[in-house]
Scaffold this active site. Sequence first.
Site, PDB file in Angstrom:
ATOM      1  N   SER A 128       2.938  51.602 -19.709  1.00  0.00           N
ATOM      2  CA  SER A 128       1.473  51.741 -19.688  1.00  0.00           C
ATOM      3  C   SER A 128       0.846  50.569 -18.953  1.00  0.00           C
ATOM      4  O   SER A 128       1.174  49.413 -19.214  1.00  0.00           O
ATOM      5  CB  SER A 128       0.923  51.794 -21.109  1.00  0.00           C
ATOM      6  N   GLU A 179      -2.375  45.680 -19.034  1.00  0.00           N
ATOM      7  CA  GLU A 179      -1.362  45.189 -19.963  1.00  0.00           C
ATOM      8  C   GLU A 179      -0.163  44.668 -19.159  1.00  0.00           C
ATOM      9  O   GLU A 179       0.556  43.783 -19.599  1.00  0.00           O
ATOM     10  CB  GLU A 179      -0.969  46.385 -20.841  1.00  0.00           C
TER      11      GLU A 179
HETATM   12  C1  LIG Z   1       9.183  53.372 -19.152  1.00  0.00           C
HETATM   13  C2  LIG Z   1       8.515  52.279 -19.939  1.00  0.00           C
HETATM   14  C3  LIG Z   1       7.990  52.552 -21.192  1.00  0.00           C
HETATM   15  C4  LIG Z   1       7.362  51.537 -21.933  1.00  0.00           C
HETATM   16  N1  LIG Z   1       6.868  51.834 -23.171  1.00  0.00           N
HETATM   17  C5  LIG Z   1       6.262  50.868 -23.888  1.00  0.00           C
HETATM   18  C6  LIG Z   1       5.755  51.149 -25.197  1.00  0.00           C
HETATM   19  O1  LIG Z   1       5.876  52.252 -25.722  1.00  0.00           O
HETATM   20  N2  LIG Z   1       5.135  50.143 -25.867  1.00  0.00           N
HETATM   21  C7  LIG Z   1       5.010  48.889 -25.329  1.00  0.00           C
HETATM   22  O2  LIG Z   1       4.441  48.006 -25.993  1.00  0.00           O
HETATM   23  N3  LIG Z   1       5.489  48.591 -24.103  1.00  0.00           N
HETATM   24  C8  LIG Z   1       6.116  49.541 -23.375  1.00  0.00           C
HETATM   25  N4  LIG Z   1       6.632  49.236 -22.140  1.00  0.00           N
HETATM   26  C9  LIG Z   1       6.481  47.875 -21.592  1.00  0.00           C
HETATM   27  C10 LIG Z   1       7.681  46.939 -21.848  1.00  0.00           C
HETATM   28  O3  LIG Z   1       8.875  47.683 -21.925  1.00  0.00           O
HETATM   29  C11 LIG Z   1       7.548  46.119 -23.127  1.00  0.00           C
HETATM   30  O4  LIG Z   1       6.383  45.336 -23.122  1.00  0.00           O
HETATM   31  C12 LIG Z   1       8.780  45.215 -23.312  1.00  0.00           C
HETATM   32  O5  LIG Z   1       8.840  44.832 -24.642  1.00  0.00           O
HETATM   33  C13 LIG Z   1       8.764  43.974 -22.412  1.00  0.00           C
HETATM   34  O6  LIG Z   1       9.994  43.291 -22.565  1.00  0.00           O
HETATM   35  P1  LIG Z   1      10.752  42.630 -21.324  1.00  0.00           P
HETATM   36  O7  LIG Z   1      11.923  41.898 -21.848  1.00  0.00           O
HETATM   37  O8  LIG Z   1      11.028  43.633 -20.277  1.00  0.00           O
HETATM   38  O9  LIG Z   1       9.648  41.603 -20.825  1.00  0.00           O
HETATM   39  P2  LIG Z   1       9.422  41.090 -19.319  1.00  0.00           P
HETATM   40  O10 LIG Z   1       8.759  42.168 -18.533  1.00  0.00           O
HETATM   41  O11 LIG Z   1      10.654  40.505 -18.763  1.00  0.00           O
HETATM   42  O12 LIG Z   1       8.376  39.921 -19.598  1.00  0.00           O
HETATM   43  C14 LIG Z   1       7.109  40.184 -20.136  1.00  0.00           C
HETATM   44  C15 LIG Z   1       6.453  38.835 -20.481  1.00  0.00           C
HETATM   45  O13 LIG Z   1       7.182  38.240 -21.557  1.00  0.00           O
HETATM   46  C16 LIG Z   1       7.592  36.918 -21.196  1.00  0.00           C
HETATM   47  N5  LIG Z   1       8.886  36.668 -21.854  1.00  0.00           N
HETATM   48  C17 LIG Z   1      10.000  37.430 -21.797  1.00  0.00           C
HETATM   49  N6  LIG Z   1      10.970  36.886 -22.551  1.00  0.00           N
HETATM   50  C18 LIG Z   1      10.465  35.754 -23.089  1.00  0.00           C
HETATM   51  C19 LIG Z   1      10.982  34.742 -23.948  1.00  0.00           C
HETATM   52  N7  LIG Z   1      12.244  34.766 -24.398  1.00  0.00           N
HETATM   53  N8  LIG Z   1      10.161  33.714 -24.312  1.00  0.00           N
HETATM   54  C20 LIG Z   1       8.883  33.652 -23.851  1.00  0.00           C
HETATM   55  N9  LIG Z   1       8.352  34.566 -23.013  1.00  0.00           N
HETATM   56  C21 LIG Z   1       9.131  35.610 -22.644  1.00  0.00           C
HETATM   57  C22 LIG Z   1       7.700  36.953 -19.669  1.00  0.00           C
HETATM   58  O14 LIG Z   1       7.609  35.646 -19.110  1.00  0.00           O
HETATM   59  C23 LIG Z   1       6.510  37.833 -19.319  1.00  0.00           C
HETATM   60  O15 LIG Z   1       5.325  37.069 -19.311  1.00  0.00           O
HETATM   61  C24 LIG Z   1       7.269  50.232 -21.385  1.00  0.00           C
HETATM   62  C25 LIG Z   1       7.818  49.963 -20.119  1.00  0.00           C
HETATM   63  C26 LIG Z   1       8.443  50.975 -19.410  1.00  0.00           C
HETATM   64  C27 LIG Z   1       9.036  50.660 -18.067  1.00  0.00           C
END
Ligand SMILES: Cc1cc2nc3c(=O)[nH]c(=O)nc-3n(C[C@H](O)[C@H](O)[C@H](O)COP(=O)(O)OP(=O)(O)OC[C@H]3O[C@@H](n4cnc5c(N)ncnc54)[C@H](O)[C@@H]3O)c2cc1C
Length: 315
Positions: free
Chosen positions: A237, A309
């Site tokens: 999203s 977001e």
């Molecule tokens: C197909 C799809 C569906 C999704 N559905 C949802 C949903 O239903 N609900 C939802 O909330 N989100 C959703 N998302 C968004 C995303 O998957 C989530 O927000 C996810 O939890 C992000 O985790 P990530 O490890 O990929 O973070 P990243 O994208 O790698 O990082 C996001 C942020 O977190 C920070 N970060 C990461 N790890 C750490 C750490 N260890 N310490 C400090 N900072 C850190 C990064 O610096 C960055 O600022 C979706 C995404 C996709 C592609």
Amino acid sequence: MKETTEIREFFVKSGRYQGTVLLNEPVAQKTTFKIGGTAPLYFEPENTDSLLFTLETLCKNKIQFFILGGGSNIVVSDDGFDGAVISTSRLNDIKFRLVSGSSAEVTCLSGTPTARLVSYCTQNCLSGIEKFAGLPGSIGGALFMNARCFDLSISGLLKSAEYIDLKTMSTVHYDFCENDWDYKRSPFQCGGKILTSATFTLEKKHSDELERIAAECRRYVNERVQKGHFKYPSAGSVFKNNRDFGEPSGKLIDECGLCGKRIGGAQIAPWHGNFIVNTDNATQKDVRDLVDLAVRTVQEKKGFLLQPEIIFCGK
Ligand SMILES: Cc1cc2nc3c(=O)[nH]c(=O)nc-3n(C[C@H](O)[C@H](O)[C@H](O)COP(=O)(O)OP(=O)(O)OC[C@H]3O[C@@H](n4cnc5c(N)ncnc54)[C@H](O)[C@@H]3O)c2cc1C
């Protein structure tokens, strides 16, 4: 900034770093959007001591860095990053212990993929986290974003966490405090705190319930598949939902006639107004332009200010 080769040499010879240090590493394929340039320095520390050493060294040398979890909520600049990217992908470990009665605590390192944690819990008949089945990314990223799936925020399961405080370069224990959290808000968003691990409170069920837990997880994953979440690369999203809008952000975008709108290689998904998808080598600029268009149009036609977001990062 010192030469990147010099910095890599320093890590290799330090005796304090386990993991890889890569130079000019392409980052796009490490994100779910598949967009973006390279990182001059790319670290994959193998344990939290090596993560701490990386942070200490980069801070001492005044080298900017970005923490990369699963890369599922970010849109990386087409020009890549200044400085370094630190990937948590190798900080991947899970354990659990029974606390009392049926209560269990599951602890994992911050780079653990959320999907791996959910399947570990299923295999061990630990219930409570099923709604996060199919959520891309890592637990560190989920906590940073306070990810929310099917009306449950990840903070709702959190007991405690450990993070490295960049001011003191020490590991700090954090106990969950409700006031620190809100819809898509976490105490880690204010900067300077790098999550290393998290502990969740779940319920240990009888082994008879394994199939029910597994079926529930499959149901949530299928719902995502049916909503078209995985048809094309994206970051999920794009805009937060806001109760004051009276309807989901995606519906507002749809009602403004923007579904299917393309800029360059990016498109507002025809089937989901709140998804922007990368259909043909999209750039960060394509995504940014579509975001701006949606914000402008919804404000003009509906009077609501959409709040992104997804995180635009890099140069
Ligand atoms: C197909 C799809 C569906 C999704 N559905 C949802 C949903 O239903 N609900 C939802 O909330 N989100 C959703 N998302 C968004 C995303 O998957 C989530 O927000 C996810 O939890 C992000 O985790 P990530 O490890 O990929 O973070 P990243 O994208 O790698 O990082 C996001 C942020 O977190 C920070 N970060 C990461 N790890 C750490 C750490 N260890 N310490 C400090 N900072 C850190 C990064 O610096 C960055 O600022 C979706 C995404 C996709 C592609």
